[in-house]
Design a protein around this motif. Sequence first.
Motif, PDB file in Angstrom:
ATOM      1  N   LEU A 186       0.830  -1.204   0.000  1.00 47.50           N
ATOM      2  CA  LEU A 186       0.000   0.000   0.000  1.00 47.50           C
ATOM      3  C   LEU A 186       0.868   1.259   0.000  1.00 47.50           C
ATOM      4  O   LEU A 186       2.013   1.247   0.464  1.00 47.50           O
ATOM      5  N   PRO A 187       0.304   2.353  -0.479  1.00 44.75           N
ATOM      6  CA  PRO A 187       0.971   3.650  -0.323  1.00 44.75           C
ATOM      7  C   PRO A 187       1.193   3.953   1.154  1.00 44.75           C
ATOM      8  O   PRO A 187       0.412   3.494   2.001  1.00 44.75           O
ATOM      9  N   PRO A 188       2.225   4.710   1.513  1.00 41.45           N
ATOM     10  CA  PRO A 188       2.559   4.941   2.928  1.00 41.45           C
ATOM     11  C   PRO A 188       1.404   5.465   3.761  1.00 41.45           C
ATOM     12  O   PRO A 188       1.211   5.023   4.891  1.00 41.45           O
ATOM     13  N   VAL A 189       0.616   6.413   3.224  1.00 40.55           N
ATOM     14  CA  VAL A 189      -0.467   6.988   4.022  1.00 40.55           C
ATOM     15  C   VAL A 189      -1.508   5.925   4.339  1.00 40.55           C
ATOM     16  O   VAL A 189      -1.962   5.791   5.490  1.00 40.55           O
ATOM     17  N   GLN A 190      -1.903   5.146   3.318  1.00 40.25           N
ATOM     18  CA  GLN A 190      -2.907   4.106   3.549  1.00 40.25           C
ATOM     19  C   GLN A 190      -2.365   3.032   4.505  1.00 40.25           C
ATOM     20  O   GLN A 190      -3.094   2.539   5.372  1.00 40.25           O
ATOM     21  N   ARG A 191      -1.113   2.674   4.331  1.00 39.69           N
ATOM     22  CA  ARG A 191      -0.509   1.649   5.197  1.00 39.69           C
ATOM     23  C   ARG A 191      -0.504   2.121   6.662  1.00 39.69           C
ATOM     24  O   ARG A 191      -0.850   1.358   7.564  1.00 39.69           O
TER      25      ARG A 191
END
Length: 244
Positions: A186-191
């Motif tokens: 996942l992208p860092p923000v979503q992760r």
Amino acid sequence: MTALLSPADPAAVVATMPATYSSVTMPITRAADRSSDRTSDRASDRASDRASSRASDRAESERLAAGFVRGDEESFALVYRRWGALVYSLAARSLGDAREAEDVAQQTFLAAWRGRHGYHALRGPLPGWLVGIARRKIADAHAARSRRTELAAAHAARESADAPGTAEPPEAALDRVLVSQELRKLPPVQRDILRLAFFDDLTHVQIAERTGLPLGTVKSHARRAMARIRRSMTDGPAADSSAA
């Protein structure tokens, strides 16, 4: 001419029997009577001694009880010396532990000393009163032991749950590995949002407060991240290449 009696004459034999019987049996009878009298006297003496001992013991117990109630420390020491073994044996038989039995005995006599004015001789002897206190202290010790066992079991369960390498169902281990793999994609923000939600057990509001993101943004990121993970785990690697 006077006729002489023949030794075989029955009358002569009968005439001599009372004197002969009496001369032989009377000493034996008197000896037996004396022996019986001595035995009876000894039994009477023993019974008298026992009665006297019981009376003396009762008088001593009453004297100690009176001094104990008055608050005389010497009487208290004698009470403990006299009936401490009784209380200890009751506790030891019930608890099966010498150290706990000693604690119960001490607690019993301490409680008795503090509540000595509650003892009334008319209601029964002092040993019976002490035994009643001891039984309550024994019950308290059993209850405390049960609580300690329950706390120890709960602590052991927590330690076991937190310990690394704790056995877990294979499905749970597999799910955790797969989710961890998908989170890394996942992208860092979503992760970060999903980690806070699932591993730190935070609500969307709490995540927004911690990250400084708007609440709506947090919800949308979480929704898109979950949709992406579901597609990836359902459709396989092809879903990753097609997802934006």
